[in-house]
Design a protein around this motif. Structure first.
Motif, PDB file in Angstrom:
ATOM      1  N   ARG A  86      18.474   8.205  -1.932  1.00  0.00           N
ATOM      2  CA  ARG A  86      16.895   8.944  -2.331  1.00  0.00           C
ATOM      3  C   ARG A  86      15.939   7.953  -0.993  1.00  0.00           C
ATOM      4  NH1 ARG A  86      14.790   8.904  -7.028  1.00  0.00           N
ATOM      5  NH2 ARG A  86      15.766   7.403  -7.811  1.00  0.00           N
ATOM      6  N   PHE A  87      15.915   6.654  -1.170  1.00  0.00           N
ATOM      7  CA  PHE A  87      15.324   5.286  -0.795  1.00  0.00           C
ATOM      8  C   PHE A  87      15.837   4.875   0.153  1.00  0.00           C
ATOM      9  CE2 PHE A  87      12.704   4.346  -5.077  1.00  0.00           C
ATOM     10  CZ  PHE A  87      12.398   5.470  -5.290  1.00  0.00           C
ATOM     11  N   THR A  88      14.316   4.287   1.427  1.00  0.00           N
ATOM     12  CA  THR A  88      15.160   3.584   2.855  1.00  0.00           C
ATOM     13  C   THR A  88      14.297   2.976   3.216  1.00  0.00           C
ATOM     14  OG1 THR A  88      15.908   5.960   3.371  1.00  0.00           O
ATOM     15  CG2 THR A  88      15.629   4.049   4.912  1.00  0.00           C
ATOM     16  N   ILE A  89      14.864   1.743   3.109  1.00  0.00           N
ATOM     17  CA  ILE A  89      13.779   0.215   3.092  1.00  0.00           C
ATOM     18  C   ILE A  89      14.350  -0.053   4.918  1.00  0.00           C
ATOM     19  CG2 ILE A  89      15.192  -1.278   2.521  1.00  0.00           C
ATOM     20  CD1 ILE A  89      13.860  -3.130   1.809  1.00  0.00           C
ATOM     21  N   ALA A 113       6.935  15.679  -8.922  1.00  0.00           N
ATOM     22  CA  ALA A 113       8.898  15.096  -9.205  1.00  0.00           C
ATOM     23  C   ALA A 113       9.475  16.084  -7.854  1.00  0.00           C
ATOM     24  CB  ALA A 113       9.514  15.602 -10.692  1.00  0.00           C
ATOM     25  N   GLY A 114      10.578  15.342  -6.771  1.00  0.00           N
ATOM     26  CA  GLY A 114      10.466  15.827  -6.091  1.00  0.00           C
ATOM     27  C   GLY A 114      10.073  15.945  -4.795  1.00  0.00           C
ATOM     28  N   GLY A 115       8.577  14.768  -4.592  1.00  0.00           N
ATOM     29  CA  GLY A 115       7.523  14.493  -4.267  1.00  0.00           C
ATOM     30  C   GLY A 115       8.466  13.138  -3.236  1.00  0.00           C
ATOM     31  N   SER A 116       7.494  13.013  -2.066  1.00  0.00           N
ATOM     32  CA  SER A 116       8.339  11.952  -1.401  1.00  0.00           C
ATOM     33  C   SER A 116       6.029  10.435  -1.235  1.00  0.00           C
ATOM     34  CB  SER A 116       8.654  12.292  -0.362  1.00  0.00           C
ATOM     35  OG  SER A 116       9.211  12.677  -0.039  1.00  0.00           O
ATOM     36  N   LEU A 117       7.229   9.152  -1.361  1.00  0.00           N
ATOM     37  CA  LEU A 117       5.924   8.563  -1.003  1.00  0.00           C
ATOM     38  C   LEU A 117       6.356   7.390   0.475  1.00  0.00           C
ATOM     39  CD1 LEU A 117       3.518   8.031  -4.189  1.00  0.00           C
ATOM     40  CD2 LEU A 117       3.260   8.711  -2.450  1.00  0.00           C
ATOM     41  N   ARG A 118       5.847   6.924   0.556  1.00  0.00           N
ATOM     42  CA  ARG A 118       5.951   5.571   1.449  1.00  0.00           C
ATOM     43  C   ARG A 118       5.413   4.295   1.350  1.00  0.00           C
ATOM     44  NH1 ARG A 118       8.872   4.571   6.711  1.00  0.00           N
ATOM     45  NH2 ARG A 118       8.626   3.036   7.867  1.00  0.00           N
ATOM     46  N   LEU A 119       6.009   3.366   0.926  1.00  0.00           N
ATOM     47  CA  LEU A 119       5.214   2.294   0.611  1.00  0.00           C
ATOM     48  C   LEU A 119       5.348   1.257   1.780  1.00  0.00           C
ATOM     49  CD1 LEU A 119       6.651   1.581  -3.343  1.00  0.00           C
ATOM     50  CD2 LEU A 119       4.325   2.921  -2.032  1.00  0.00           C
ATOM     51  N   SER A 120       4.396   0.654   1.989  1.00  0.00           N
ATOM     52  CA  SER A 120       3.789  -0.039   3.267  1.00  0.00           C
ATOM     53  C   SER A 120       3.477  -1.542   2.573  1.00  0.00           C
ATOM     54  CB  SER A 120       2.572   0.218   4.199  1.00  0.00           C
ATOM     55  OG  SER A 120       2.972   1.886   4.754  1.00  0.00           O
ATOM     56  N   CYS A 121       4.004  -2.584   3.215  1.00  0.00           N
ATOM     57  CA  CYS A 121       4.507  -3.920   2.903  1.00  0.00           C
ATOM     58  C   CYS A 121       3.818  -4.517   4.611  1.00  0.00           C
ATOM     59  CB  CYS A 121       5.332  -4.649   2.261  1.00  0.00           C
ATOM     60  SG  CYS A 121       5.171  -6.794   1.584  1.00  0.00           S
ATOM     61  N   LEU A 165       9.434   1.127   3.101  1.00  0.00           N
ATOM     62  CA  LEU A 165      10.139   1.624   1.863  1.00  0.00           C
ATOM     63  C   LEU A 165      10.321   3.599   1.269  1.00  0.00           C
ATOM     64  CD1 LEU A 165      12.271   1.768  -0.009  1.00  0.00           C
ATOM     65  CD2 LEU A 165      10.551   1.644  -2.521  1.00  0.00           C
ATOM     66  N   GLN A 166      10.555   4.049   2.049  1.00  0.00           N
ATOM     67  CA  GLN A 166      10.813   5.676   1.676  1.00  0.00           C
ATOM     68  C   GLN A 166      11.342   6.195   0.813  1.00  0.00           C
ATOM     69  OE1 GLN A 166       8.804   7.829   4.745  1.00  0.00           O
ATOM     70  NE2 GLN A 166       9.436   8.993   2.327  1.00  0.00           N
ATOM     71  N   MET A 167      10.448   6.803   0.267  1.00  0.00           N
ATOM     72  CA  MET A 167      10.846   7.198  -1.454  1.00  0.00           C
ATOM     73  C   MET A 167      10.690   8.724  -0.986  1.00  0.00           C
ATOM     74  SD  MET A 167       8.520   4.181  -3.651  1.00  0.00           S
ATOM     75  CE  MET A 167       7.498   5.193  -3.250  1.00  0.00           C
ATOM     76  N   ASN A 168      12.439   9.063  -1.272  1.00  0.00           N
ATOM     77  CA  ASN A 168      12.202  10.698  -1.144  1.00  0.00           C
ATOM     78  C   ASN A 168      12.826  11.509  -2.542  1.00  0.00           C
ATOM     79  OD1 ASN A 168      11.106  10.417   1.666  1.00  0.00           O
ATOM     80  ND2 ASN A 168      13.499  10.810   2.269  1.00  0.00           N
ATOM     81  N   SER A 205       0.615  -1.330   0.173  1.00  0.00           N
ATOM     82  CA  SER A 205      -0.022  -0.202   0.025  1.00  0.00           C
ATOM     83  C   SER A 205       0.455   1.135   0.149  1.00  0.00           C
ATOM     84  CB  SER A 205      -0.892   0.075   1.127  1.00  0.00           C
ATOM     85  OG  SER A 205      -0.514   0.097   2.267  1.00  0.00           O
ATOM     86  N   GLY A 206       0.128   2.324   0.120  1.00  0.00           N
ATOM     87  CA  GLY A 206       0.977   3.497  -0.395  1.00  0.00           C
ATOM     88  C   GLY A 206       1.544   4.748  -1.381  1.00  0.00           C
ATOM     89  N   GLY A 207       0.950   3.283  -2.680  1.00  0.00           N
ATOM     90  CA  GLY A 207       0.956   3.677  -3.823  1.00  0.00           C
ATOM     91  C   GLY A 207       0.352   5.053  -4.640  1.00  0.00           C
TER      92      GLY A 207
END
Length: 117
Positions: free
Chosen positions: A66-69, A14-22, A80-83, A7-9
């Protein structure tokens, strides 16, 4: 049976952030590692990031910095934090779990991430 649900998509500029969850559910299993792949439109699925017990992480060169798991074992969750997202990050993102090296045993159904320019 083990289920992985992402979830989280969504759509982000561009330049923004999302945090995906599993979220992991079902029978318990010994997890060697978990991680993320992604599949851009018209391309093959490719590795993004992984986290192995206890907290050894690895990343594709394209997302390093840019990404952190991370994962929360107590909650059976992985993130998955995506910056600083870029249009080339647009893809369906899949989480997976491995019970041993080389075996991608379980997969989620995928969540769409779209980055507009």
């Amino acid at each position: 049976q083990v289920q992985l649900v992402e979830s989280g998509g969504g759509l982000v500029q561009a330049g923004g952030s999302l945090r995906l969850s599993c979220a992991v559910s079902g029978r318990t299993f010994s997890s060697y590692a978990m991680g993320w792949f992604r599949q851009p439109p018209g391309k093959e699925r490719a590795f993004v990031a992984a986290i192995a017990w206890p907290s050894r992480t690895s990343y594709a060169d394209s997302v390093k910095g840019r990404f952190t798991i991370d994962r929360d074992g107590a909650k059976n969750m992985m993130y998955l934090q995506m910056n600083n997202l870029k249009p080339e990050d647009t893809a369906v993102y899949y989480c997976y779990a491995q019970t041993q090296p080389g075996n991608y045993d379980y997969w989620g159904q995928g969540t769409q991430v779209t980055v507009s320019s």
